[in-house]
Scaffold this motif. Structure first.
Motif, PDB file in Angstrom:
ATOM      1  N   GLY A   9       0.839  -1.200   0.000  1.00  0.00           N
ATOM      2  CA  GLY A   9       0.000   0.000   0.000  1.00  0.00           C
ATOM      3  C   GLY A   9       0.868   1.242   0.000  1.00  0.00           C
ATOM      4  O   GLY A   9       1.549   1.529   0.988  1.00  0.00           O
ATOM      5  N   VAL A  33       4.253  -2.961  -2.937  1.00  0.00           N
ATOM      6  CA  VAL A  33       3.144  -3.715  -3.529  1.00  0.00           C
ATOM      7  C   VAL A  33       1.887  -2.855  -3.448  1.00  0.00           C
ATOM      8  O   VAL A  33       1.505  -2.414  -2.351  1.00  0.00           O
ATOM      9  N   ARG A  39      -0.367   4.329  -8.548  1.00  0.00           N
ATOM     10  CA  ARG A  39       0.549   4.385  -7.394  1.00  0.00           C
ATOM     11  C   ARG A  39       1.848   3.661  -7.743  1.00  0.00           C
ATOM     12  O   ARG A  39       2.935   4.106  -7.401  1.00  0.00           O
ATOM     13  N   MET A  93      -2.450  -0.079   9.795  1.00  0.00           N
ATOM     14  CA  MET A  93      -3.876   0.039   9.489  1.00  0.00           C
ATOM     15  C   MET A  93      -4.657   0.494  10.722  1.00  0.00           C
ATOM     16  O   MET A  93      -4.492  -0.055  11.812  1.00  0.00           O
ATOM     17  N   ILE A 114       0.710   3.302  14.635  1.00  0.00           N
ATOM     18  CA  ILE A 114       0.002   4.407  13.992  1.00  0.00           C
ATOM     19  C   ILE A 114       0.981   5.557  13.824  1.00  0.00           C
ATOM     20  O   ILE A 114       1.342   6.249  14.785  1.00  0.00           O
ATOM     21  N   THR A 117       1.229  11.396   8.581  1.00  0.00           N
ATOM     22  CA  THR A 117       1.813  11.817   7.295  1.00  0.00           C
ATOM     23  C   THR A 117       3.089  12.663   7.411  1.00  0.00           C
ATOM     24  O   THR A 117       3.885  12.661   6.460  1.00  0.00           O
ATOM     25  N   GLY A 169      -2.677   9.705  14.224  1.00  0.00           N
ATOM     26  CA  GLY A 169      -2.928   9.420  12.809  1.00  0.00           C
ATOM     27  C   GLY A 169      -3.693  10.563  12.169  1.00  0.00           C
ATOM     28  O   GLY A 169      -3.316  11.089  11.127  1.00  0.00           O
TER      29      GLY A 169
HETATM   30  N1  LIG Z   1      -3.578   8.592   5.751  1.00  0.00           N
HETATM   31  C1  LIG Z   1      -3.080   8.683   6.982  1.00  0.00           C
HETATM   32  O1  LIG Z   1      -2.701   9.779   7.449  1.00  0.00           O
HETATM   33  C2  LIG Z   1      -2.978   7.466   7.845  1.00  0.00           C
HETATM   34  C3  LIG Z   1      -3.395   6.224   7.397  1.00  0.00           C
HETATM   35  N2  LIG Z   1      -3.227   5.122   8.181  1.00  0.00           N
HETATM   36  C4  LIG Z   1      -3.606   3.815   7.671  1.00  0.00           C
HETATM   37  O2  LIG Z   1      -2.813   3.557   6.523  1.00  0.00           O
HETATM   38  C5  LIG Z   1      -3.535   2.747   5.618  1.00  0.00           C
HETATM   39  C6  LIG Z   1      -3.538   3.414   4.250  1.00  0.00           C
HETATM   40  O3  LIG Z   1      -4.221   4.636   4.340  1.00  0.00           O
HETATM   41  P1  LIG Z   1      -4.065   5.727   3.182  1.00  0.00           P
HETATM   42  O4  LIG Z   1      -2.658   5.712   2.700  1.00  0.00           O
HETATM   43  O5  LIG Z   1      -4.675   6.949   3.700  1.00  0.00           O
HETATM   44  O6  LIG Z   1      -5.021   5.078   2.059  1.00  0.00           O
HETATM   45  P2  LIG Z   1      -4.912   5.283   0.476  1.00  0.00           P
HETATM   46  O7  LIG Z   1      -6.255   4.938  -0.053  1.00  0.00           O
HETATM   47  O8  LIG Z   1      -4.316   6.614   0.165  1.00  0.00           O
HETATM   48  O9  LIG Z   1      -3.838   4.182   0.014  1.00  0.00           O
HETATM   49  C7  LIG Z   1      -4.061   2.808   0.130  1.00  0.00           C
HETATM   50  C8  LIG Z   1      -3.357   2.146  -1.036  1.00  0.00           C
HETATM   51  O10 LIG Z   1      -3.405   0.738  -0.822  1.00  0.00           O
HETATM   52  C9  LIG Z   1      -3.787   0.130  -2.064  1.00  0.00           C
HETATM   53  N3  LIG Z   1      -4.386  -1.187  -1.828  1.00  0.00           N
HETATM   54  C10 LIG Z   1      -5.680  -1.527  -1.583  1.00  0.00           C
HETATM   55  N4  LIG Z   1      -5.796  -2.861  -1.461  1.00  0.00           N
HETATM   56  C11 LIG Z   1      -4.568  -3.384  -1.634  1.00  0.00           C
HETATM   57  C12 LIG Z   1      -4.045  -4.706  -1.634  1.00  0.00           C
HETATM   58  N5  LIG Z   1      -4.832  -5.774  -1.424  1.00  0.00           N
HETATM   59  N6  LIG Z   1      -2.726  -4.880  -1.886  1.00  0.00           N
HETATM   60  C13 LIG Z   1      -1.916  -3.817  -2.122  1.00  0.00           C
HETATM   61  N7  LIG Z   1      -2.352  -2.534  -2.129  1.00  0.00           N
HETATM   62  C14 LIG Z   1      -3.659  -2.318  -1.877  1.00  0.00           C
HETATM   63  C15 LIG Z   1      -4.764   1.122  -2.652  1.00  0.00           C
HETATM   64  O11 LIG Z   1      -4.939   0.866  -4.024  1.00  0.00           O
HETATM   65  P3  LIG Z   1      -6.395   1.133  -4.685  1.00  0.00           P
HETATM   66  O12 LIG Z   1      -6.500   2.610  -4.818  1.00  0.00           O
HETATM   67  O13 LIG Z   1      -6.303   0.382  -5.977  1.00  0.00           O
HETATM   68  O14 LIG Z   1      -7.416   0.551  -3.749  1.00  0.00           O
HETATM   69  C16 LIG Z   1      -4.037   2.424  -2.385  1.00  0.00           C
HETATM   70  O15 LIG Z   1      -3.068   2.713  -3.360  1.00  0.00           O
HETATM   71  C17 LIG Z   1      -4.929   2.572   6.187  1.00  0.00           C
HETATM   72  O16 LIG Z   1      -5.012   1.323   6.809  1.00  0.00           O
HETATM   73  C18 LIG Z   1      -5.046   3.688   7.208  1.00  0.00           C
HETATM   74  O17 LIG Z   1      -5.898   3.342   8.253  1.00  0.00           O
HETATM   75  C19 LIG Z   1      -2.648   5.180   9.409  1.00  0.00           C
HETATM   76  C20 LIG Z   1      -2.232   6.367   9.909  1.00  0.00           C
HETATM   77  C21 LIG Z   1      -2.401   7.618   9.190  1.00  0.00           C
END
Ligand SMILES: NC(=O)C1=CN([C@@H]2O[C@H](COP(=O)(O)OP(=O)(O)OC[C@H]3O[C@@H](n4cnc5c(N)ncnc54)[C@H](OP(=O)(O)O)[C@@H]3O)[C@@H](O)[C@H]2O)C=CC1
Ligand SMILES: O=C(O)[C@@H]1CCC=N1
Length: 276
Positions: A9, A33, A39, A93, A114, A117, A169
């Protein structure tokens, strides 16, 4: 434990972890991945190996799970290469509990973290909690990895991970929201866009620098600015009259509760899957 890192991710949070990983793992193989071609393209442009799924993995690799909570169950069931993985797995997550990850992947070395950004500029505040089954070696390694992103503190109670998700977070969102309110006011008053953005950014950075010195609590810094009978006291009176503290508390509680329910939802999805 090998030096390989697999980041699953590379969205807003995952991508923000990359500078820290580059700093700490210069000589290692980093594989990103992500299911999103866009992305992957962005990350590949930085010279990093990318893939849409994990086909095979070094048994000692460290895996960072930064995919959305609701994608986790599907990911776990389709990623056979991670089943029984011996290396460290760090999940960032929101909500997803350590027990759920251990059960879904049949692994022991799980750390739930946690970050936020500001990891992008190596200024994350990260709170983490380790499974009791994590080996000492993996725990020490996790501390080192998470410290690459900024400050990292470990908590014993996993219950604290939900308020940490709300405060740490989500924190940059609320601060940015407040900054936007100030920026809009600056523009309304006649500052141009660049001036308004600079003023707000510098006010926040400057205040952050005082807060990070750590010898004065936030309210002391607030009082220091409120010259008796002065302008700031008038503004803070308005915040108090509108129960700003309660509003912030309510907002953080909503986020905390949602983190817990995300954890329950993912656990239910995982239970359903494993009973199928
Ligand atoms: N944003 C933040 O400030 C924070 C986020 N988090 C956690 O981080 C995680 C990501 O959040 P965030 O970055 O905001 O989310 P985003 O939606 O920006 O990014 C998630 C990425 O993961 C990809 N993805 C989805 N399913 C899969 C999979 N099975 N295998 C590989 N990649 C996959 C998505 O692709 P696609 O678009 O194709 O679905 C996307 O590119 C979450 O669990 C969130 O709770 C934790 C702390 C802070
Ligand atoms: O909003 C979210 O769910 C994620 C977790 C904390 C910050 N962003």
């Amino acid at each position: 434990m090998s030096n390989d890192i697999v980041l699953v991710g590379a969205g807003c949070m995952g991508a923000a972890l990359l500078p820290g990983l580059f700093k700490g793992f210069q000589k290692s193989r980093i594989l990103v991945v992500d299911t999103s071609p866009l992305r992957r393209e962005k990350v590949a442009a930085m010279g990093v190996d990318v893939a849409s799924a994990i086909d095979n993995i070094d048994g000692g690799a460290t895996v960072v799970l930064a995919l959305p909570p609701n994608s986790f169950s599907g990911f776990a069931s389709s990623t056979l290469a991670l089943k029984g993985h011996a290396g460290l797995v760090i999940s960032v997550m929101a909500g997803v509990r350590i027990a759920t990850i251990k059960h879904a992947l049949q692994i022991c070395n799980v750390v739930r973290a946690i970050p936020n950004t500001p990891a992008e500029t190596l200024k994350s505040m990260t709170v983490f909690c380790a499974a009791t089954s994590v080996s000492l070696l993996c725990l020490e390694f996790a501390e080192r990895v998470l410290s690459l992103f900024g400050e990292a503190i470990r908590v014993e109670s996993e219950n604290l991970m939900d308020p940490a998700t709300a405060i740490c977070g989500g924190g940059p969102a609320y601060i940015s929201y407040f900054a936007e309110c100030m920026r809009c006011f600056a523009v309304e008053q006649g500052f141009n866009d660049d001036e308004s953005a600079l003023i707000v950014a510098q006010v926040l950075c400057g205040t952050g620098s005082l807060l990070s010195v750590g010898d004065r609590r936030p309210m002391q810094l607030c009082r220091d600015v409120m010259t008796p009978g002065g302008t700031t006291a008038r503004a803070v009176e308005v915040l108090d009259r509108n129960n700003f503290k309660e509003v912030v508390g309510d907002a953080l509680l909503k986020a905390t509760i949602h983190s817990r329910s995300l954890g329950c939802m993912v656990e239910e999805a995982e239970n359903e899957r494993s009973h199928r």
